[in-house]
Design an enzyme around this catalytic site. Structure first.
Site, PDB file in Angstrom:
ATOM      1  N   CYS A  32      26.899  31.850 -69.353  1.00 40.95           N
ATOM      2  CA  CYS A  32      27.213  31.530 -70.540  1.00 40.95           C
ATOM      3  C   CYS A  32      28.794  32.143 -70.499  1.00 40.95           C
ATOM      4  CB  CYS A  32      26.629  31.988 -71.979  1.00 40.95           C
ATOM      5  SG  CYS A  32      26.351  33.609 -72.077  1.00 40.95           S
ATOM      6  N   ASP A 257      25.848  27.477 -70.725  1.00 46.73           N
ATOM      7  CA  ASP A 257      27.572  27.098 -70.472  1.00 46.73           C
ATOM      8  C   ASP A 257      27.975  27.264 -71.903  1.00 46.73           C
ATOM      9  OD1 ASP A 257      29.397  26.797 -68.715  1.00 46.73           O
ATOM     10  OD2 ASP A 257      29.163  24.520 -69.069  1.00 46.73           O
TER      11      ASP A 257
END
Ligand code: 0GY
Length: 304
Positions: A32, A257
């Site tokens: 992330c 993500d």
């Protein structure tokens, strides 16, 4: 500083659903990003896009909503080699986030140690041409040799068609190497066709190479709509991710993500992305390896 988003930029989902799939205790979202905020952490001059701001507090709220315990925050290209936003997020995570940085060959030992102390455990080499300018391979190799003694690893991001040309470089790296998003296969091709076989062979022949089975929303052609209650959103990506999880259960990671840079068709509901996990890791044992054991071994090896 006031930054104008790239035209057509899709902001992250404002209210992700609570996933139906309950992740195991201690689960790690291992891919992330944070973006800015640009007023505090300006975007890099050399960036190829200008995102919406996506702060550490928004990331940590998402972590809690999805049921995760920890994050691995990967430096995004819009921040170039300026790792301050990512490091700031690590410092405010109460030990619940680790990071992957982007550095130049000229990075000093002092900077590396500062980042290590903040929780950085890897560097990212990006070969996706729409995202970054070219960096000579000798620079990257020199960086890899510098970070290896710290126990860090290298994260690589590339497109499937570029793997043949990059193969020798990847396989010469002296660290664990983590591939982003399964090397971006074309999921309209067969899962046992030459393109994906090449990626499977890379992992088979090189035991130091790991893969993130992430980003179905980027790879999918069928998209987020499930056919019925039984089939997953992003179902065309399932056979690819499932094959990697089942063949290399001890070398796979998963991540949201979030905040999902550069998506033009749709913005995923992060809760649906979490539900996708149960279709690619189909037993509790595989789920625990994917979400807890593997990321903990790589990013928090000091914890029992
Ligand atoms: C991802 C994918 C992308 C972007 C970046 O750092 C980045 O800008 O990684 C992409 O555009 O495919 O992993 O977030």
């Amino acid at each position: 500083m006031d930054f104008q988003k790239t035209p057509g930029w899709l902001d992250f989902h404002p209210a992700p659903s609570v996933p139906r799939f309950v992740v195991p205790a201690g689960a790690v979202d291992a891919h992330c990003h944070v973006f800015g905020p640009g007023a505090q952490f300006p975007y890099a001059a050399e960036r190829k896009y200008t995102p919406c701001d996506a702060s550490k507090l928004q990331l940590y709220a998402l972590r809690d909503r999805l049921g995760f315990a920890r994050n691995v925050i990967v430096q995004a290209t819009c921040h170039g080699n300026d790792n301050r936003a990512m490091v700031d997020a690590l410092r405010h995570s109460e030990g619940r986030a680790r990071g992957v940085a982007t550095v130049k060959r000229t990075v000093t030992d002092h900077e590396l140690h500062y980042m290590h102390e903040a929780g950085v455990r890897g560097v990212r080499f990006n070969f996706v041409k729409r995202l970054v300018d070219f960096t000579p391979k000798e620079d990257l190799l020199s960086i890899a040799e510098r970070i290896a003694p710290l126990g860090w690893h290298v994260v690589i991001y590339f497109e499937a068609d570029d793997l043949p040309e990059l193969w020798d470089f990847f396989t010469a790296l002296p660290t664990v190497v983590v591939v982003d998003h399964m090397g971006r296969p074309d999921v309209s091709l067969p899962v046992d066709g030459p393109q994906f076989e090449r990626f499977v062979r890379l992992m088979t022949e090189h035991a130091n190479i790991w893969s993130k089975v992430s980003c179905p929303e980027r790879l999918s052609i069928t998209g987020p709509k499930a056919l019925d209650g039984e089939q997953a959103a992003y179902r065309d990506v399932v056979p690819f991710a499932r094959r990697i999880v089942e063949t290399f259960p001890d070398r796979v990671l998963w991540g949201t993500d979030w905040p999902h840079p550069n998506l033009s068709d749709h913005m995923p509901d992060d809760g649906l992305l979490v539900d996708f996990i149960s279709h690619v890791a189909t037993t509790t044992e595989l789920q625990k390896k994917l979400l807890v054991d593997n990321p903990m071994r790589l990013y928090w090896p000091e914890e029992p």
